[in-house]
Design a protein around this motif. Structure first.
Motif, PDB file in Angstrom:
ATOM      1  N   PRO A 197       0.827  -1.213   0.000  1.00  0.00           N
ATOM      2  CA  PRO A 197       0.000   0.000   0.000  1.00  0.00           C
ATOM      3  C   PRO A 197       0.860   1.261   0.000  1.00  0.00           C
ATOM      4  O   PRO A 197       1.757   1.412   0.827  1.00  0.00           O
ATOM      5  CB  PRO A 197      -0.804  -0.119   1.295  1.00  0.00           C
ATOM      6  N   VAL A 198       0.584   2.175  -0.911  1.00  0.00           N
ATOM      7  CA  VAL A 198       1.432   3.351  -1.070  1.00  0.00           C
ATOM      8  C   VAL A 198       1.005   4.510  -0.187  1.00  0.00           C
ATOM      9  O   VAL A 198       1.754   5.456   0.023  1.00  0.00           O
ATOM     10  CB  VAL A 198       1.465   3.824  -2.540  1.00  0.00           C
ATOM     11  N   GLY A 204      -0.330   8.003  -2.175  1.00  0.00           N
ATOM     12  CA  GLY A 204       0.945   8.244  -1.519  1.00  0.00           C
ATOM     13  C   GLY A 204       2.111   7.998  -2.451  1.00  0.00           C
ATOM     14  O   GLY A 204       1.954   7.765  -3.659  1.00  0.00           O
ATOM     15  N   ASN A 205       3.305   8.017  -1.878  1.00  0.00           N
ATOM     16  CA  ASN A 205       4.532   7.859  -2.659  1.00  0.00           C
ATOM     17  C   ASN A 205       5.212   6.517  -2.432  1.00  0.00           C
ATOM     18  O   ASN A 205       6.363   6.336  -2.783  1.00  0.00           O
ATOM     19  CB  ASN A 205       5.500   8.994  -2.314  1.00  0.00           C
ATOM     20  N   GLY A 206       4.474   5.593  -1.843  1.00  0.00           N
ATOM     21  CA  GLY A 206       5.035   4.257  -1.663  1.00  0.00           C
ATOM     22  C   GLY A 206       5.168   3.880  -0.203  1.00  0.00           C
ATOM     23  O   GLY A 206       5.085   4.714   0.701  1.00  0.00           O
ATOM     24  N   ILE A 226      14.392  -6.695  16.145  1.00  0.00           N
ATOM     25  CA  ILE A 226      13.064  -6.161  15.832  1.00  0.00           C
ATOM     26  C   ILE A 226      12.956  -6.035  14.320  1.00  0.00           C
ATOM     27  O   ILE A 226      13.888  -5.567  13.651  1.00  0.00           O
ATOM     28  CB  ILE A 226      12.840  -4.789  16.498  1.00  0.00           C
ATOM     29  N   TYR A 227      11.812  -6.448  13.786  1.00  0.00           N
ATOM     30  CA  TYR A 227      11.561  -6.361  12.350  1.00  0.00           C
ATOM     31  C   TYR A 227      10.393  -5.420  12.080  1.00  0.00           C
ATOM     32  O   TYR A 227       9.389  -5.440  12.790  1.00  0.00           O
ATOM     33  CB  TYR A 227      11.219  -7.738  11.784  1.00  0.00           C
ATOM     34  N   ARG A 228      10.546  -4.613  11.033  1.00  0.00           N
ATOM     35  CA  ARG A 228       9.431  -3.831  10.500  1.00  0.00           C
ATOM     36  C   ARG A 228       9.055  -4.433   9.155  1.00  0.00           C
ATOM     37  O   ARG A 228       9.843  -4.421   8.215  1.00  0.00           O
ATOM     38  CB  ARG A 228       9.829  -2.363  10.322  1.00  0.00           C
ATOM     39  N   VAL A 229       7.844  -4.966   9.061  1.00  0.00           N
ATOM     40  CA  VAL A 229       7.399  -5.654   7.848  1.00  0.00           C
ATOM     41  C   VAL A 229       5.975  -5.214   7.508  1.00  0.00           C
ATOM     42  O   VAL A 229       5.326  -4.503   8.264  1.00  0.00           O
ATOM     43  CB  VAL A 229       7.464  -7.188   8.021  1.00  0.00           C
ATOM     44  N   ASN A 230       5.494  -5.661   6.359  1.00  0.00           N
ATOM     45  CA  ASN A 230       4.137  -5.324   5.892  1.00  0.00           C
ATOM     46  C   ASN A 230       3.846  -3.831   6.059  1.00  0.00           C
ATOM     47  O   ASN A 230       2.843  -3.436   6.661  1.00  0.00           O
ATOM     48  CB  ASN A 230       3.084  -6.162   6.630  1.00  0.00           C
ATOM     49  N   THR A 231       4.718  -3.030   5.494  1.00  0.00           N
ATOM     50  CA  THR A 231       4.585  -1.581   5.621  1.00  0.00           C
ATOM     51  C   THR A 231       3.520  -1.037   4.672  1.00  0.00           C
ATOM     52  O   THR A 231       3.255  -1.594   3.604  1.00  0.00           O
ATOM     53  CB  THR A 231       5.925  -0.900   5.319  1.00  0.00           C
ATOM     54  N   PHE A 247       7.949  18.025   7.373  1.00  0.00           N
ATOM     55  CA  PHE A 247       6.617  17.491   7.117  1.00  0.00           C
ATOM     56  C   PHE A 247       6.546  16.027   7.544  1.00  0.00           C
ATOM     57  O   PHE A 247       7.571  15.377   7.791  1.00  0.00           O
ATOM     58  CB  PHE A 247       6.223  17.639   5.640  1.00  0.00           C
ATOM     59  N   GLU A 248       5.327  15.504   7.659  1.00  0.00           N
ATOM     60  CA  GLU A 248       5.072  14.137   8.082  1.00  0.00           C
ATOM     61  C   GLU A 248       4.335  13.376   6.988  1.00  0.00           C
ATOM     62  O   GLU A 248       3.555  13.969   6.244  1.00  0.00           O
ATOM     63  CB  GLU A 248       4.215  14.119   9.353  1.00  0.00           C
ATOM     64  N   VAL A 249       4.598  12.084   6.913  1.00  0.00           N
ATOM     65  CA  VAL A 249       3.874  11.201   6.004  1.00  0.00           C
ATOM     66  C   VAL A 249       3.324  10.041   6.835  1.00  0.00           C
ATOM     67  O   VAL A 249       4.076   9.349   7.519  1.00  0.00           O
ATOM     68  CB  VAL A 249       4.780  10.658   4.882  1.00  0.00           C
ATOM     69  N   GLN A 250       2.023   9.836   6.775  1.00  0.00           N
ATOM     70  CA  GLN A 250       1.404   8.793   7.579  1.00  0.00           C
ATOM     71  C   GLN A 250       1.803   7.397   7.076  1.00  0.00           C
ATOM     72  O   GLN A 250       1.955   7.170   5.877  1.00  0.00           O
ATOM     73  CB  GLN A 250      -0.116   8.943   7.562  1.00  0.00           C
ATOM     74  N   TYR A 251       1.947   6.478   8.039  1.00  0.00           N
ATOM     75  CA  TYR A 251       2.306   5.103   7.688  1.00  0.00           C
ATOM     76  C   TYR A 251       1.761   4.149   8.743  1.00  0.00           C
ATOM     77  O   TYR A 251       1.321   4.547   9.834  1.00  0.00           O
ATOM     78  CB  TYR A 251       3.822   4.942   7.586  1.00  0.00           C
TER      79      TYR A 251
END
Length: 260
Positions: A197-198, A204-206, A226-231, A247-251
């Motif tokens: 999902p972008v 979004g931009n990716g 620690i792993y960050r996956v399925n972003t 600026f902020e980008v939601q994730y």
């Protein structure tokens, strides 16, 4: 019969509660958002129906949880001997800055997110877990400390922030849980798989990269990796053209915590 009632109640409490984040404006005019949520609730409905037929309630056994693997290039696996301690959905913002050069790429300033306890979902309903980052991203983030994660009603299990420009930090010590504190350094990074999902409404931009992090001095609770996956979402535009100084980008993302 008692187990079936418990199963349905647990699923409803986990995923059918009233949203605690504000649904993004003009949602009815955004077919992408509606499709994401429709698929989620259809999946939820099928799990409820399956639960009615079960002889006994599922057990939240972390040994049953299987972390997603990036394709075509996977992250290094957890170190042999480590065990899964916790799984959380992180919902917040990736933060960036821009200077005077409008053709330059934004500079990452870190992230700020609330972590929500998804351990039982990971061990019993992995297909639902995989949908949660994208589903959570369809609800506007009004603060970075929502009591529960919409629409899943997952409770807070910690917070993620940067203690300095290069140290991602996870605080899993909350009034209800005492899982540890983990300053980290990056060990490995791979691009999010194609189709990730972008951003909200696919505008979004990716999706930010998948990461493997190692804890550093100061970590507690036996936390090691620690792993960050399925972003979902989080990437900035390619250049600073038209962007403010910060600026902020939601994730949103899944975070998997391993202990020794």
């Amino acid at each position: 019969m008692l187990y079936s009632i418990w199963m349905v109640s647990a699923l409803c409490a986990t995923a059918l509660s009233a949203p605690t984040l504000t649904f993004s404006s003009d949602a009815a005019a955004r077919p992408v958002e509606m499709k994401v949520l429709s698929e989620y609730f259809q999946m939820l409905g099928s799990k409820v129906q399956e639960g009615k037929k079960m002889a006994q309630a599922p057990v939240c056994n972390m040994n049953n949880a299987v972390m997603p693997v990036a394709s075509p290039k996977p992250l290094p696996p957890p170190t042999a001997g480590l065990v899964l301690k916790h799984v959380a959905i992180g919902r917040g913002t990736q933060n960036y800055s821009c200077g005077a050069n409008q053709t330059a790429a934004p500079v990452a300033l870190g992230a700020l997110a609330t972590l929500y306890n998804a351990s039982c979902v990971a061990s019993t309903y992995p297909t639902l877990l995989a949908m949660l980052p994208n589903v959570a991203l369809q609800f506007n983030l009004t603060t970075t400390n929502q009591a529960t994660l919409s629409p899943s009603n997952l409770a807070i299990s910690g917070h993620h922030y940067f203690s300095n420009a290069s140290t991602p930090t996870f605080n899993l010590d909350t009034p209800s849980l005492d899982l540890g504190f983990a300053p980290c350094s990056k060990n490995a990074s791979v691009s999010a798989p194609a189709g990730a999902p972008v951003g909200q409404d696919n505008k979004g931009n990716g999706a930010v990269a998948w990461l493997k992090l190692l804890t550093i001095d100061g970590a507690t609770g036996g936390l090691e990796e620690i792993y960050r996956v399925n972003t979902a979402g989080g990437n900035p535009p390619a250049t600073c053209a038209g962007m403010p100084a910060t600026f902020e980008v939601q994730y949103a993302a899944e975070y998997w915590f391993y202990e020794s």
